[in-house]
Design a protein around this motif. Structure first.
Motif, PDB file in Angstrom:
ATOM      1  N   THR A 120       0.863  -1.225   0.023  1.00  0.00           N
ATOM      2  CA  THR A 120       0.011   0.035   0.110  1.00  0.00           C
ATOM      3  C   THR A 120       0.921   1.366   0.133  1.00  0.00           C
ATOM      4  O   THR A 120       0.682   2.195  -0.647  1.00  0.00           O
ATOM      5  CB  THR A 120      -0.850   0.098   1.194  1.00  0.00           C
TER       6      THR A 120
ATOM      7  N   ALA B  25       1.156   4.048  -2.984  1.00  0.00           N
ATOM      8  CA  ALA B  25       0.762   5.335  -2.941  1.00  0.00           C
ATOM      9  C   ALA B  25       1.903   6.519  -3.045  1.00  0.00           C
ATOM     10  O   ALA B  25       1.872   7.530  -3.649  1.00  0.00           O
ATOM     11  CB  ALA B  25       0.237   5.667  -1.339  1.00  0.00           C
TER      12      ALA B  25
ATOM     13  N   SER C  43       1.966   9.084  -6.248  1.00  0.00           N
ATOM     14  CA  SER C  43       2.214  10.670  -6.143  1.00  0.00           C
ATOM     15  C   SER C  43       3.431  10.951  -6.622  1.00  0.00           C
ATOM     16  O   SER C  43       3.469  12.345  -7.036  1.00  0.00           O
ATOM     17  CB  SER C  43       2.307  10.911  -4.341  1.00  0.00           C
TER      18      SER C  43
ATOM     19  N   SER D 202      -0.626  15.639  -3.493  1.00  0.00           N
ATOM     20  CA  SER D 202       0.517  14.966  -3.745  1.00  0.00           C
ATOM     21  C   SER D 202       1.406  15.268  -2.556  1.00  0.00           C
ATOM     22  O   SER D 202       2.075  14.395  -2.055  1.00  0.00           O
ATOM     23  CB  SER D 202       1.047  14.775  -5.073  1.00  0.00           C
TER      24      SER D 202
ATOM     25  N   VAL E 185       0.569  13.109   0.375  1.00  0.00           N
ATOM     26  CA  VAL E 185       0.823  11.696   0.324  1.00  0.00           C
ATOM     27  C   VAL E 185       2.485  11.483   0.550  1.00  0.00           C
ATOM     28  O   VAL E 185       2.876  10.660   1.542  1.00  0.00           O
ATOM     29  CB  VAL E 185       0.430  11.170  -1.209  1.00  0.00           C
TER      30      VAL E 185
ATOM     31  N   LEU F 230      -0.847   5.912   7.076  1.00  0.00           N
ATOM     32  CA  LEU F 230      -2.034   5.448   5.974  1.00  0.00           C
ATOM     33  C   LEU F 230      -3.172   5.801   6.483  1.00  0.00           C
ATOM     34  O   LEU F 230      -4.309   6.155   5.614  1.00  0.00           O
ATOM     35  CB  LEU F 230      -1.936   3.872   5.831  1.00  0.00           C
TER      36      LEU F 230
ATOM     37  N   LEU G 102      -4.065   9.399   5.494  1.00  0.00           N
ATOM     38  CA  LEU G 102      -4.351   9.472   4.148  1.00  0.00           C
ATOM     39  C   LEU G 102      -5.749   9.016   3.737  1.00  0.00           C
ATOM     40  O   LEU G 102      -6.329   9.666   3.015  1.00  0.00           O
ATOM     41  CB  LEU G 102      -3.378   8.566   3.275  1.00  0.00           C
TER      42      LEU G 102
ATOM     43  N   SER H  31      -8.419  11.469   2.376  1.00  0.00           N
ATOM     44  CA  SER H  31      -9.118  11.203   1.163  1.00  0.00           C
ATOM     45  C   SER H  31     -10.766  11.446   1.167  1.00  0.00           C
ATOM     46  O   SER H  31     -11.538  11.997   0.434  1.00  0.00           O
ATOM     47  CB  SER H  31      -8.822   9.695   0.692  1.00  0.00           C
TER      48      SER H  31
ATOM     49  N   ALA I 189      -3.504   8.278  -5.420  1.00  0.00           N
ATOM     50  CA  ALA I 189      -2.544   8.082  -4.400  1.00  0.00           C
ATOM     51  C   ALA I 189      -3.135   7.572  -3.089  1.00  0.00           C
ATOM     52  O   ALA I 189      -2.543   6.883  -2.281  1.00  0.00           O
ATOM     53  CB  ALA I 189      -1.376   9.046  -4.541  1.00  0.00           C
ATOM     54  N   MET I 190      -4.086   8.359  -2.710  1.00  0.00           N
ATOM     55  CA  MET I 190      -4.651   8.161  -1.291  1.00  0.00           C
ATOM     56  C   MET I 190      -5.585   6.890  -1.452  1.00  0.00           C
ATOM     57  O   MET I 190      -6.005   6.309  -0.332  1.00  0.00           O
ATOM     58  CB  MET I 190      -5.590   9.226  -1.170  1.00  0.00           C
ATOM     59  N   HIS I 191      -6.337   6.576  -2.514  1.00  0.00           N
ATOM     60  CA  HIS I 191      -7.079   5.174  -2.432  1.00  0.00           C
ATOM     61  C   HIS I 191      -6.624   3.984  -2.021  1.00  0.00           C
ATOM     62  O   HIS I 191      -7.263   3.324  -1.192  1.00  0.00           O
ATOM     63  CB  HIS I 191      -7.485   5.033  -4.199  1.00  0.00           C
TER      64      HIS I 191
ATOM     65  N   ALA J 272      -4.565   3.652   0.604  1.00  0.00           N
ATOM     66  CA  ALA J 272      -4.606   3.825   1.969  1.00  0.00           C
ATOM     67  C   ALA J 272      -6.002   3.719   2.311  1.00  0.00           C
ATOM     68  O   ALA J 272      -6.297   3.018   3.407  1.00  0.00           O
ATOM     69  CB  ALA J 272      -3.820   5.140   2.252  1.00  0.00           C
TER      70      ALA J 272
END
Length: 619
Positions: A22, A26, A30, A137, A140, A160, A163, A167, A269-271, A273
């Motif tokens: 993960t 991420a 980012s 970003s 992240v 995590l 983040l 999100s 990029a946060m997804h 997490a």
């Protein structure tokens, strides 16, 4: 049915990568955003040279309020060479993170730290060419730096969780901001966006026009996805794949249609997490001996948020009481409408007309302080607050209109000035209210000074004003509720506040963060839009002479204003038009040098209309 069941099962099954995977995904999504951003900015080196859109000698005006230390730091890092060096370092570090270096923890820690640190250093000097993707970003990369700084799994889990929660907050806030807009609620937003020059797409706009019901459905689906995003956390991860997939598809569509390609990497990029922290399987030991996910962060964050919110609400209540007490020397009257107006009279024993100041929309009475200090030793002056602002009270005995604001002002003049002649100085919307008041007062008014004034036809004739009006409507709907929740300290301080006299900046900011100011501003804006929409082309008729003062930047940025300001002057018995070069809409009265020029024009005008010595013969 079997196929539908399998689809639903896949959409509603929690799924995620392990902790290490993960974090790597991420970082890479980012880092791709940072790499593209730096390469784009390096390719446009002329933007940082003198005369370019990111010329630091001009951009540095945006940080004047940040203090001497911050200004010195950014002066060092924002020059063309230093800025280029920072972007090279950021691009190189981002490329390292994209490479197969997963096992080199210290190297990835350093790379993340360099990307995050250089992003801080470059942002003020690169305002043109950056957007929300840079901020997302940065978060992240900063979280990844924290996660890599320790071998403890709980540290990585905390990063995590940050983040994942960030999100969720991003989408939820975006959705509810859209929900305030009648354009989004009605379904007209999608065709409107697709028609714009900046983000538009001809093919998408044509489809939206051809199939309005489908366009409305898509717009409402976006609203539903964003506003309901917190259910990802509330359903123990069951809906996380569906919502995360919808959000990713949304960003991909925006990239294809609106050119927002960097948003894909930044927000997606946060997804990973979010999927990780909502997956219930990660609470127990996983494959290869991975330790269980540590869920202490949301509990601690929730407790801190609750404590912070409680403190903020208490502080807001205290701020409100302070504002309602008013300034030393302020007096109050009750108007015929039942409203209470707070006003500060000075030098009323002096001969000559009384100068009254009429403030702009969502402005404090302290915005006039430079002018008051220059003019009050020479003339009687009165600075007051319209109903609902500061120490004044709006009691709502009848619906608020600009006509009722003018009637309140007439009551104030009768109470303070008795039968003495008056001069009215109005800024922005206050200028138009001054005209309405001057028409009611008739011969009692010797002169009206319109400082970068509003014109009732501006929303029809100025595309710039019309565009700003839609944004202002949505903003004002949110401001008062936000202030009541204690979010005032998060409100960005306008640059104009940094130009006010040092001893009034904090009191002015206290008013600006008071919910009552924003309630009054929203009420006035609704009345203003209704009044301007009904404008029949006839301005208030004034028997007095008019001085029109225009800010140089206003005329430069919106050439339509030259005609509007000229028409305002024609409403009086005679007009003088002066331009304060270099000033903008706010600094014409809030920055000392421009305010002194404005005050000099007003002083000469008052002496002229009273038969006194002309400009240049007296200070």
């Amino acid at each position: 049915m079997g196929l539908l069941a399998r689809v639903l099962r896949a959409a509603l099954t929690p799924r995620s990568l392990n902790r290490s995977q993960t974090l790597v995904v991420a970082e890479r999504l980012s880092a791709a955003t940072h790499l593209v951003a730096s390469l784009e900015l390096l390719a446009r080196g002329e933007d940082r040279k003198p005369g370019g859109v990111n010329d630091w000698s001009i951009s540095r005006q945006n940080i004047r309020h940040r203090g001497v230390t911050a200004q010195r730091f950014f002066d060092v890092v924002s020059g063309p060479r230093a800025s280029a060096a920072l972007h090279v370092a950021r691009a190189a570090s981002a490329a390292f993170l994209l490479a197969p270096t997963d096992r080199w923890r210290k190297g990835r820690l350093i790379a993340n730290a360099v990307v995050a640190g250089t992003s801080i250093g470059t942002f003020p000097g690169q305002l043109y060419g950056t957007d929300g993707s840079d901020q997302a970003s940065f978060l992240v990369q900063a979280a990844a730096t924290v996660a890599r700084s320790s071998r403890q799994p709980r540290v990585a889990d905390a990063a995590l969780w940050f983040l994942g929660l960030q999100s969720t907050l991003n989408y939820t806030a975006s959705g509810w901001v859209k929900m305030v807009s009648p354009t989004w609620r009605s379904g007209r937003a999608l065709p409107g966006v697709m028609r714009t020059v900046t983000y538009g797409h001809q093919g998408a706009w044509q489809l939206a026009e051809r199939f309005p019901r489908s366009a409305k459905t898509v717009g409402h689906a976006v609203l539903a996805m964003e506003c309901l995003f917190p259910v990802v956390l509330a359903t123990r991860g069951r809906l996380a794949p569906a919502f995360v997939g919808s959000a990713a598809a949304f960003h991909l569509a925006n990239a294809g249609l609106m050119g927002l390609g960097r948003f894909v990497g930044a927000f997606c990029a946060m997804h990973p997490a979010l999927l990780y922290v909502t997956d219930p399987r990660r609470r127990s030991p996983g494959a290869a001996g991975e330790s269980p996910r540590n869920d202490a962060f949301p509990a601690v964050a929730g407790a801190l948020a609750a404590a912070t919110l409680t403190g903020a609400v208490v502080a807001q209540a205290r701020r409100g009481r302070e504002v309602r007490r008013g300034h030393p020397g302020q007096r109050r009257i009750e108007t015929r409408a039942g409203n209470v107006l707070a006003y500060l009279p000075e030098n009323l024993g002096q001969d000559g007309p009384v100068i009254f100041f009429e403030s702009a929309l969502a402005a404090t009475d302290l915005h006039w302080d430079w002018l008051r200090r220059v003019l009050s030793p020479r003339f009687p002056t009165v600075v007051y607050q319209r109903a609902g602002y500061g120490a004044s009270e709006y009691r709502g005995a009848r619906p608020f209109t600009l006509a009722s604001a003018a009637e309140d002002f007439v009551d104030l003049v009768g109470h303070v000035a008795a039968d003495r002649p008056v001069v009215i100085v109005g800024h922005s919307l206050g200028g138009y209210i001054a005209m309405r008041s001057g028409e009611l007062l008739g011969d009692r008014v010797l002169g009206v000074v319109l400082v970068d004034s509003s014109h009732p036809g501006e929303l029809d004739r100025s595309p710039r004003q019309a565009g700003g009006a839609a944004m202002l409507d949505s903003t004002l709907r949110l401001m008062a509720p936000s202030m009541r929740l204690g979010l005032g300290p998060l409100l960005q301080v306008p640059q104009s506040f940094g130009h006010l006299p040092a001893d009034v900046r904090q009191p002015a900011l206290t008013q600006y963060r008071d919910a009552r100011l924003w309630s009054a501003a929203h009420r006035e804006w609704q009345a203003t839009r209704a009044d301007f929409a009904a404008f029949d082309g006839q301005l208030p008729k004034l028997r007095a002479r008019v001085l029109v003062l225009s800010a140089g930047s206003t005329l430069k940025d919106d050439p339509v204003q030259a005609d509007l300001h000229r028409e305002l002057g024609q409403a009086g018995s005679g007009a003088t038009h002066q331009v304060v070069d270099g000033a903008d809409h706010d600094t014409i009265i809030t920055r000392e040098d421009f305010a002194n020029q404005t005050a000099d024009h007003i002083r000469a005008f008052v002496l002229n209309v009273t038969g006194g010595r002309r400009e240049g013969s007296d200070r």
